[in-house]
Design an enzyme around this catalytic site. Structure first.
Site, PDB file in Angstrom:
ATOM      1  N   LYS A 113       0.839  -1.213   0.000  1.00  0.00           N
ATOM      2  CA  LYS A 113       0.000   0.000   0.000  1.00  0.00           C
ATOM      3  C   LYS A 113       0.871   1.261   0.000  1.00  0.00           C
ATOM      4  CE  LYS A 113      -3.767  -0.300   2.471  1.00  0.00           C
ATOM      5  NZ  LYS A 113      -4.895  -0.225   3.425  1.00  0.00           N
ATOM      6  N   LYS A 157       1.243  -4.180  10.970  1.00  0.00           N
ATOM      7  CA  LYS A 157      -0.154  -4.242  11.420  1.00  0.00           C
ATOM      8  C   LYS A 157      -0.175  -4.866  12.808  1.00  0.00           C
ATOM      9  CE  LYS A 157      -4.276  -3.434   9.362  1.00  0.00           C
ATOM     10  NZ  LYS A 157      -4.610  -2.491   8.287  1.00  0.00           N
ATOM     11  N   ALA A 203     -15.967  -4.609   3.980  1.00  0.00           N
ATOM     12  CA  ALA A 203     -16.053  -5.276   5.292  1.00  0.00           C
ATOM     13  C   ALA A 203     -14.714  -5.962   5.566  1.00  0.00           C
ATOM     14  CB  ALA A 203     -17.223  -6.249   5.308  1.00  0.00           C
ATOM     15  N   ASN A 209      -9.523  -4.467   3.159  1.00  0.00           N
ATOM     16  CA  ASN A 209      -8.176  -5.025   2.997  1.00  0.00           C
ATOM     17  C   ASN A 209      -8.257  -6.513   2.688  1.00  0.00           C
ATOM     18  OD1 ASN A 209      -6.141  -2.949   3.506  1.00  0.00           O
ATOM     19  ND2 ASN A 209      -7.059  -2.791   5.547  1.00  0.00           N
TER      20      ASN A 209
HETATM   21  N1  NAI Z   1     -10.781   2.570   8.699  1.00  0.00           N
HETATM   22  C1  NAI Z   1      -9.913   2.845   7.728  1.00  0.00           C
HETATM   23  O1  NAI Z   1      -9.479   3.995   7.568  1.00  0.00           O
HETATM   24  C2  NAI Z   1      -9.470   1.772   6.794  1.00  0.00           C
HETATM   25  C3  NAI Z   1     -10.153   0.581   6.678  1.00  0.00           C
HETATM   26  N2  NAI Z   1      -9.750  -0.325   5.728  1.00  0.00           N
HETATM   27  C4  NAI Z   1     -10.461  -1.571   5.595  1.00  0.00           C
HETATM   28  O2  NAI Z   1     -11.824  -1.312   5.257  1.00  0.00           O
HETATM   29  C5  NAI Z   1     -12.652  -2.332   5.838  1.00  0.00           C
HETATM   30  C6  NAI Z   1     -13.709  -1.711   6.728  1.00  0.00           C
HETATM   31  O3  NAI Z   1     -13.070  -0.978   7.762  1.00  0.00           O
HETATM   32  P1  NAI Z   1     -13.877  -0.078   8.804  1.00  0.00           P
HETATM   33  O4  NAI Z   1     -15.081   0.476   8.128  1.00  0.00           O
HETATM   34  O5  NAI Z   1     -12.901   0.808   9.434  1.00  0.00           O
HETATM   35  O6  NAI Z   1     -14.321  -1.178   9.854  1.00  0.00           O
HETATM   36  P2  NAI Z   1     -15.645  -1.237  10.767  1.00  0.00           P
HETATM   37  O7  NAI Z   1     -15.347  -2.185  11.845  1.00  0.00           O
HETATM   38  O8  NAI Z   1     -16.114   0.131  11.107  1.00  0.00           O
HETATM   39  O9  NAI Z   1     -16.722  -1.855   9.759  1.00  0.00           O
HETATM   40  C7  NAI Z   1     -16.726  -3.162   9.302  1.00  0.00           C
HETATM   41  C8  NAI Z   1     -18.180  -3.477   8.966  1.00  0.00           C
HETATM   42  O10 NAI Z   1     -18.206  -4.701   8.232  1.00  0.00           O
HETATM   43  C9  NAI Z   1     -19.316  -5.471   8.757  1.00  0.00           C
HETATM   44  N3  NAI Z   1     -19.062  -6.870   8.428  1.00  0.00           N
HETATM   45  C10 NAI Z   1     -18.188  -7.735   9.003  1.00  0.00           C
HETATM   46  N4  NAI Z   1     -18.237  -8.929   8.379  1.00  0.00           N
HETATM   47  C11 NAI Z   1     -19.152  -8.815   7.379  1.00  0.00           C
HETATM   48  C12 NAI Z   1     -19.632  -9.676   6.373  1.00  0.00           C
HETATM   49  N5  NAI Z   1     -19.201 -10.940   6.258  1.00  0.00           N
HETATM   50  N6  NAI Z   1     -20.573  -9.223   5.515  1.00  0.00           N
HETATM   51  C13 NAI Z   1     -21.025  -7.955   5.601  1.00  0.00           C
HETATM   52  N7  NAI Z   1     -20.605  -7.070   6.531  1.00  0.00           N
HETATM   53  C14 NAI Z   1     -19.678  -7.492   7.407  1.00  0.00           C
HETATM   54  C15 NAI Z   1     -19.325  -5.156  10.242  1.00  0.00           C
HETATM   55  O11 NAI Z   1     -20.566  -5.484  10.837  1.00  0.00           O
HETATM   56  C16 NAI Z   1     -19.066  -3.656  10.212  1.00  0.00           C
HETATM   57  O12 NAI Z   1     -20.253  -2.902  10.048  1.00  0.00           O
HETATM   58  C17 NAI Z   1     -11.698  -3.285   6.564  1.00  0.00           C
HETATM   59  O13 NAI Z   1     -11.300  -4.318   5.694  1.00  0.00           O
HETATM   60  C18 NAI Z   1     -10.501  -2.393   6.866  1.00  0.00           C
HETATM   61  O14 NAI Z   1      -9.315  -3.118   7.069  1.00  0.00           O
HETATM   62  C19 NAI Z   1      -8.730  -0.088   4.874  1.00  0.00           C
HETATM   63  C20 NAI Z   1      -8.017   1.061   4.961  1.00  0.00           C
HETATM   64  C21 NAI Z   1      -8.299   2.057   5.962  1.00  0.00           C
HETATM   65  C1  KIV Z   2      -5.949   3.072   8.190  1.00  0.00           C
HETATM   66  C2  KIV Z   2      -4.612   2.448   8.276  1.00  0.00           C
HETATM   67  C3  KIV Z   2      -4.034   2.681   9.627  1.00  0.00           C
HETATM   68  C4  KIV Z   2      -4.533   1.010   7.874  1.00  0.00           C
HETATM   69  O1  KIV Z   2      -4.221   0.165   8.650  1.00  0.00           O
HETATM   70  C5  KIV Z   2      -4.883   0.625   6.516  1.00  0.00           C
HETATM   71  O2  KIV Z   2      -4.808   1.427   5.579  1.00  0.00           O
HETATM   72  O3  KIV Z   2      -5.226  -0.547   6.318  1.00  0.00           O
END
Ligand code: NAI
Ligand code: KIV
Length: 374
Positions: free
Chosen positions: A60, A72, A233, A256
């Site tokens: 990335k 990580k 997700a 990711n």
């Molecule tokens: N928060 C960030 O800035 C970043 C997040 N990501 C990636 O984006 C993705 C989402 O991250 P966030 O929104 O921060 O996490 P979060 O924890 O806020 O949201 C994840 C959501 O996915 C849902 N979920 C889990 N398993 C599921 C499934 N099998 N089917 C449908 N929904 C499901 C959960 O209930 C939750 O609402 C992850 O893969 C994370 O690693 C990547 C880069 C940066």
């Molecule tokens: C949001 C940052 C910290 C990260 O772990 C990612 O990009 O996956």
């Protein structure tokens, strides 16, 4: 063989939970990557996740052109365990101890299950943390920037598919309405996209209604008849089986590690489905955090860097087409080139000490300090 430079696994002193920090590479600079606090059937599944997620962070940062390495952290919660406020604080302080013991090789940020408020708790013990709340001097929540970056990637793909970067009237299926997914879905809805959405959390149906989206179950959504599927997700949603079921023309999203195995990228290519590597489409959050906290650029400049993901994806799709490659091959070659252009790992990079930032009033561009390895 272990690809990683180091992997720390500690039983938390307070929580007794397994705290895992995987540093994949510091070839480009000190490692960074979020802290995932999630349930796993076995803590070793959390280790597998940490190894894969940290390797993806190396790619990335390399593709984003940032001088940062990949790492990580994962705290593997047993299935069903809920953390009350005190226990959560214990866990975060355990994580902070492990990060502090690494002497600046790795800095953490938020990921699934953690937030800027959690980063503030970690920041009480170690300076090697980013995305703390803005009133504590951090760049705050990364997720809106991750959503903007994913939108930029979607624009590049839309131009390929439809000749315009506008997503108005296009149909998209968003999987996961967490912090990033819901932000992205709102941006898409505001632009007039036709949305299908899902989440394992049924409470999220309220958001679906609010957005005027169609709700599908997580099992059905991958086969939805839409232009683009948007994984937002957890990882491994694209397997050889789900790839065969897809009816979309592209898969582009912020989640990711979307591929269960690397060969799924080839299956998608054979089916003429564009897949933008997740480590390219999800880079907005770290691009903003590093630009704001380390490079000290203005908010406008940081936003422009996030929007530039659209050009990165354009270039990758061009290269892939010209060379008869998958976008995954084009991205991984770009990352490899950038990683091999650095001098051999004679030195280990570490994050600058917070006191350096304090002494310069936080205005000076801070470089990573280099430490000779024995
Ligand atoms: N928060 C960030 O800035 C970043 C997040 N990501 C990636 O984006 C993705 C989402 O991250 P966030 O929104 O921060 O996490 P979060 O924890 O806020 O949201 C994840 C959501 O996915 C849902 N979920 C889990 N398993 C599921 C499934 N099998 N089917 C449908 N929904 C499901 C959960 O209930 C939750 O609402 C992850 O893969 C994370 O690693 C990547 C880069 C940066
Ligand atoms: C949001 C940052 C910290 C990260 O772990 C990612 O990009 O996956």
């Amino acid at each position: 063989m272990l690809d990683h430079e180091q992997v720390a696994i500690h039983a938390g002193r307070r929580s007794r939970l397994p705290v895992i920090v995987a540093v994949h590479s510091t070839a480009l600079g000190p490692a960074a990557g979020g802290l995932r606090l999630w349930h796993y059937p076995d803590w070793r599944d959390g280790l597998t996740d940490a190894l894969r997620l940290s390797a993806a962070m190396t790619s990335k940062f390399a593709v984003a052109g940032l001088p940062i390495g990949g790492g990580k952290a994962v705290v593997a919660l047993p299935e069903g365990m809920e953390l009350d406020a005190d226990r959560r604080r214990d866990v975060l302080r355990d994580v902070a101890d492990v990060i502090a013991s690494l002497s600046g090789v790795y800095a953490t940020g938020p990921d699934v299950g953690t937030s800027p408020a959690d980063m503030a708790v970690i920041g009480e013990t170690t300076p090697h943390v980013f995305c703390k709340p803005t009133d504590l001097g951090g760049s705050g929540d990364s997720s809106p920037h991750t959503a903007q970056g994913a939108l930029a990637a979607l624009r590049a793909v839309s131009r390929r598919l439809h000749g315009t970067s506008s997503l108005g009237g296009r149909s998209l299926a968003v999987i996961g309405l967490g912090r990033v997914g819901v932000g992205l879905a709102r941006l898409l809805a505001a632009e007039g996209a036709v949305l299908t959405v899902t989440d394992i959390d049924l409470d999220k149906q309220k958001i679906s209604d609010e957005l005027g989206a169609v709700w599908r179950s997580p099992d059905e959504i991958l086969a939805a008849d839409v232009d683009i599927v948007v994984p937002a997700a957890l990882g491994s949603v694209l397997t050889s089986r789900t790839a065969a079921d897809l009816r979309c023309r592209a898969v582009v999203g912020p989640a990711n590690n979307q591929l269960a195995t690397p060969d799924v990228a080839d299956l998608l290519y054979q089916r003429d489905i564009i897949w933008v590597p997740d480590y390219v489409a999800s880079a907005g959050g770290v691009i903003n955090a590093i630009s704001a906290e380390l490079h000290r650029v203005s908010a406008d400049e940081a936003r422009a860097r996030v929007r530039a993901i659209e050009d990165t994806v354009d270039d990758l799709l061009d290269t892939a087409q010209r060379c008869g490659q998958t976008p995954a091959q084009a991205a991984s070659e770009l990352a490899r080139r950038r990683l091999s252009a650095t001098s051999p790992a004679k030195h280990r990079f570490t994050w600058p000490d917070a006191s350096l930032l304090a002494r310069t009033g936080g205005r000076q561009r801070v470089r990573a300090t280099r430490r000779s390895t024995p």
